[in-house]
Design an enzyme around this catalytic site. Structure first.
Site, mmCIF file in Angstrom:
data_model
loop_
_atom_site.group_PDB
_atom_site.id
_atom_site.type_symbol
_atom_site.label_atom_id
_atom_site.label_comp_id
_atom_site.label_asym_id
_atom_site.label_seq_id
_atom_site.Cartn_x
_atom_site.Cartn_y
_atom_site.Cartn_z
ATOM 1 N N GLN A 103 5.071 6.107 -2.431
ATOM 2 C CA GLN A 103 4.684 7.381 -3.019
ATOM 3 C C GLN A 103 3.982 8.203 -1.867
ATOM 4 O O GLN A 103 3.352 9.285 -2.123
ATOM 5 C CB GLN A 103 3.478 7.119 -3.983
ATOM 6 C CG GLN A 103 3.910 6.412 -5.216
ATOM 7 C CD GLN A 103 2.752 5.624 -6.140
ATOM 8 O OE1 GLN A 103 2.225 6.469 -7.143
ATOM 9 N NE2 GLN A 103 2.553 4.555 -6.020
ATOM 10 N N ASN A 104 3.922 7.546 -0.514
ATOM 11 C CA ASN A 104 3.143 8.090 0.466
ATOM 12 C C ASN A 104 3.824 8.978 1.229
ATOM 13 O O ASN A 104 5.079 9.000 1.236
ATOM 14 C CB ASN A 104 2.652 6.958 1.411
ATOM 15 C CG ASN A 104 1.636 5.750 0.770
ATOM 16 O OD1 ASN A 104 0.930 6.338 -0.345
ATOM 17 N ND2 ASN A 104 1.555 4.895 1.564
ATOM 18 N N HIS A 121 7.270 11.154 -3.301
ATOM 19 C CA HIS A 121 6.472 12.265 -3.356
ATOM 20 C C HIS A 121 6.597 13.563 -2.098
ATOM 21 O O HIS A 121 5.608 13.929 -1.901
ATOM 22 C CB HIS A 121 4.819 11.847 -3.546
ATOM 23 C CG HIS A 121 4.848 11.408 -4.976
ATOM 24 N ND1 HIS A 121 3.524 10.662 -5.098
ATOM 25 C CD2 HIS A 121 5.312 11.507 -6.003
ATOM 26 C CE1 HIS A 121 3.522 10.046 -6.427
ATOM 27 N NE2 HIS A 121 4.689 10.507 -7.024
ATOM 28 N N GLY A 198 -1.096 -1.480 -3.308
ATOM 29 C CA GLY A 198 -2.107 -0.524 -2.929
ATOM 30 C C GLY A 198 -1.730 0.777 -3.829
ATOM 31 O O GLY A 198 -1.772 2.083 -3.155
ATOM 32 N N THR A 199 -1.533 0.790 -4.753
ATOM 33 C CA THR A 199 -1.721 2.014 -5.920
ATOM 34 C C THR A 199 -2.222 1.968 -7.123
ATOM 35 O O THR A 199 -2.301 0.613 -7.579
ATOM 36 C CB THR A 199 -0.048 2.417 -6.140
ATOM 37 O OG1 THR A 199 0.020 3.487 -7.140
ATOM 38 C CG2 THR A 199 0.657 1.203 -6.795
ATOM 39 N N ASN A 224 -3.752 -5.503 -4.220
ATOM 40 C CA ASN A 224 -5.109 -4.547 -4.358
ATOM 41 C C ASN A 224 -6.216 -5.591 -4.239
ATOM 42 O O ASN A 224 -6.621 -6.412 -4.695
ATOM 43 C CB ASN A 224 -4.713 -3.918 -5.615
ATOM 44 C CG ASN A 224 -5.500 -2.634 -5.658
ATOM 45 O OD1 ASN A 224 -6.541 -2.261 -5.179
ATOM 46 N ND2 ASN A 224 -4.771 -1.423 -6.075
HETATM 47 P P1 OAD Z 1 -4.915 6.220 -5.181
HETATM 48 O O1 OAD Z 1 -5.875 6.698 -4.431
HETATM 49 O O2 OAD Z 1 -4.724 6.669 -6.363
HETATM 50 O O3 OAD Z 1 -4.878 4.475 -5.311
HETATM 51 C C1 OAD Z 1 -5.037 3.791 -4.068
HETATM 52 C C2 OAD Z 1 -5.022 2.143 -4.376
HETATM 53 O O4 OAD Z 1 -5.184 1.482 -3.156
HETATM 54 C C3 OAD Z 1 -6.267 1.665 -5.060
HETATM 55 O O5 OAD Z 1 -5.884 1.212 -6.215
HETATM 56 C C4 OAD Z 1 -7.034 1.196 -3.930
HETATM 57 O O6 OAD Z 1 -8.039 0.007 -4.737
HETATM 58 C C5 OAD Z 1 -5.954 0.524 -3.256
HETATM 59 N N1 OAD Z 1 -6.416 -0.010 -2.053
HETATM 60 C C6 OAD Z 1 -7.413 0.545 -1.481
HETATM 61 N N2 OAD Z 1 -7.374 0.067 -0.080
HETATM 62 C C7 OAD Z 1 -6.436 -1.111 -0.018
HETATM 63 C C8 OAD Z 1 -5.854 -2.004 0.847
HETATM 64 N N3 OAD Z 1 -6.597 -2.289 2.086
HETATM 65 N N4 OAD Z 1 -4.943 -2.523 0.587
HETATM 66 C C9 OAD Z 1 -4.168 -2.414 -0.832
HETATM 67 N N5 OAD Z 1 -4.913 -1.770 -1.496
HETATM 68 C C10 OAD Z 1 -5.708 -0.698 -1.173
HETATM 69 O O7 OAD Z 1 -3.458 6.360 -4.477
HETATM 70 P P2 OAD Z 1 -2.093 6.220 -5.124
HETATM 71 O O8 OAD Z 1 -1.606 5.312 -6.245
HETATM 72 O O9 OAD Z 1 -1.015 6.145 -4.102
HETATM 73 O O10 OAD Z 1 0.462 12.108 -5.031
HETATM 74 O O11 OAD Z 1 -1.932 7.707 -5.687
HETATM 75 C C11 OAD Z 1 -0.563 8.393 -6.444
HETATM 76 C C12 OAD Z 1 -0.541 9.633 -6.085
HETATM 77 O O12 OAD Z 1 -1.692 10.458 -6.552
HETATM 78 C C13 OAD Z 1 -0.064 9.822 -4.534
HETATM 79 O O13 OAD Z 1 1.074 9.721 -3.906
HETATM 80 C C14 OAD Z 1 -0.650 11.566 -4.539
HETATM 81 C C15 OAD Z 1 -1.959 11.544 -5.465
HETATM 82 O O14 OAD Z 1 -2.234 12.533 -5.836
HETATM 83 C C16 OAD Z 1 0.952 13.239 -4.190
HETATM 84 O O15 OAD Z 1 0.681 13.450 -2.916
HETATM 85 C C17 OAD Z 1 2.051 13.879 -4.856
#
Ligand code: OAD
Length: 255
Positions: A103-104, A121, A198-199, A224
């Site tokens: 998604q990155n 994305h 990490g999502t 996560n």
């Molecule tokens: P989020 O910010 O919603 O979630 C990030 C996740 O990563 C959380 O569950 C954290 O606990 C976890 N996390 C943090 N540090 C970590 C680490 N070192 N290792 C593993 N996990 C870790 O981000 P996304 O799920 O990517 O959309 O968000 C989805 C979409 O929302 C993104 O692609 C973006 C945003 O709006 C667009 O840009 C279109």
């Protein structure tokens, strides 16, 4: 990190014929790129997505939106892939088949050596015309890396129709790129294992990928630092940062 879950999960990885690695912002967190929803530091904790990540925001204030994505591009230039990106790239060489869906919008998977990354994305480096959709090449990167997140910068103009160029990102309310969507959802329905790394799993339709895999009989392992509740007998979680968990999972499975 919960070692007992690594012990449960590494055989799933070793035995899988087709693994989908599905990543979100957390996989790049240890490279220093903020996630979106982490309290205090997340992009969406600091900025209102409705001001930066919608077509309406771009219509209202294109310079604010372009300036923010330019800031993110520059932030990325001084950033390196971390051990999670490297482990995922190495994993592709150890498995019969791996599909990497992210998604990155950064290029850290590619810079770590992953190929054929499916960007659900969009991508920070592929802007296009906001009207005719022609691809636009960014100028050779120059200038200082210390740009503020809220500095307004006018977007360039399309060389074909002279309308404004927009970031090549999927914004709220927009559809996913058709080819990426198809490849990702086909892979989810055809794999033995999803490593969901990490999502937060809150943004649709991307968040359906682990669910589709479960419906087709695959196992799903969430990686996560936050606890992820398993709601299905074939769903597991390893709690810890991706840059630590993934190398350990790999060495447990293949060394
Ligand atoms: P989020 O910010 O919603 O979630 C990030 C996740 O990563 C959380 O569950 C954290 O606990 C976890 N996390 C943090 N540090 C970590 C680490 N070192 N290792 C593993 N996990 C870790 O981000 P996304 O799920 O990517 O959309 O968000 C989805 C979409 O929302 C993104 O692609 C973006 C945003 O709006 C667009 O840009 C279109």
């Amino acid at each position: 990190m919960n070692k007992e879950n690594i012990a449960v999960c590494f055989p799933l990885l070793r035995q899988a014929a087709h693994v989908v690695v599905f990543t979100g912002a957390g996989v790049s967190a240890e490279s220093g790129i903020p996630t979106f929803r982490d309290a205090l530091t997340g992009f969406w904790a600091l900025h209102d997505p409705m001001d930066l990540a919608t077509p309406e925001a771009f219509d209202r204030d294109p310079a604010l939106v372009w300036g923010w994505y330019e800031w993110r591009r520059r932030q990325l230039r001084i950033t390196q892939p971390n051990p999670a990106h490297t482990a995922i790239a190495a994993l592709a060489g150890r498995l019969p088949r791996l599909t990497l869906i992210t998604q990155n919008v950064d290029d850290l998977h590619e810079r770590a050596g992953s190929r054929d990354v499916i960007h659900l994305h969009g991508d920070l480096h592929s802007p296009r015309c906001s009207v005719c959709a022609a691809a636009h090449s960014l100028c050779a990167e120059s200038g200082t890396d210390s740009l503020e997140a809220d500095r307004k910068i006018s977007p360039p103009r399309c060389l074909h129709c002279n309308n404004l160029v927009r970031p090549g990102i999927v914004w709220f309310g927009e559809s996913l790129p058709e080819r990426a969507f198809q490849q990702a959802f086909d892979a989810a329905g055809d794999c033995d294992l999803v490593l969901s790394v990490g999502t937060s799993g809150v943004v649709q339709p991307a968040a359906l990928i682990p669910e589709i895999a479960l419906q087709h009989g695959a196992n799903v392992v969430h990686i996560n630092p936050q606890p992820v509740r398993s709601q299905h007998p074939q769903e597991y979680s390893i709690q810890g940062p991706a840059g630590e968990v993934l190398p350990r999972l790999m060495s447990a499975a293949f060394c």
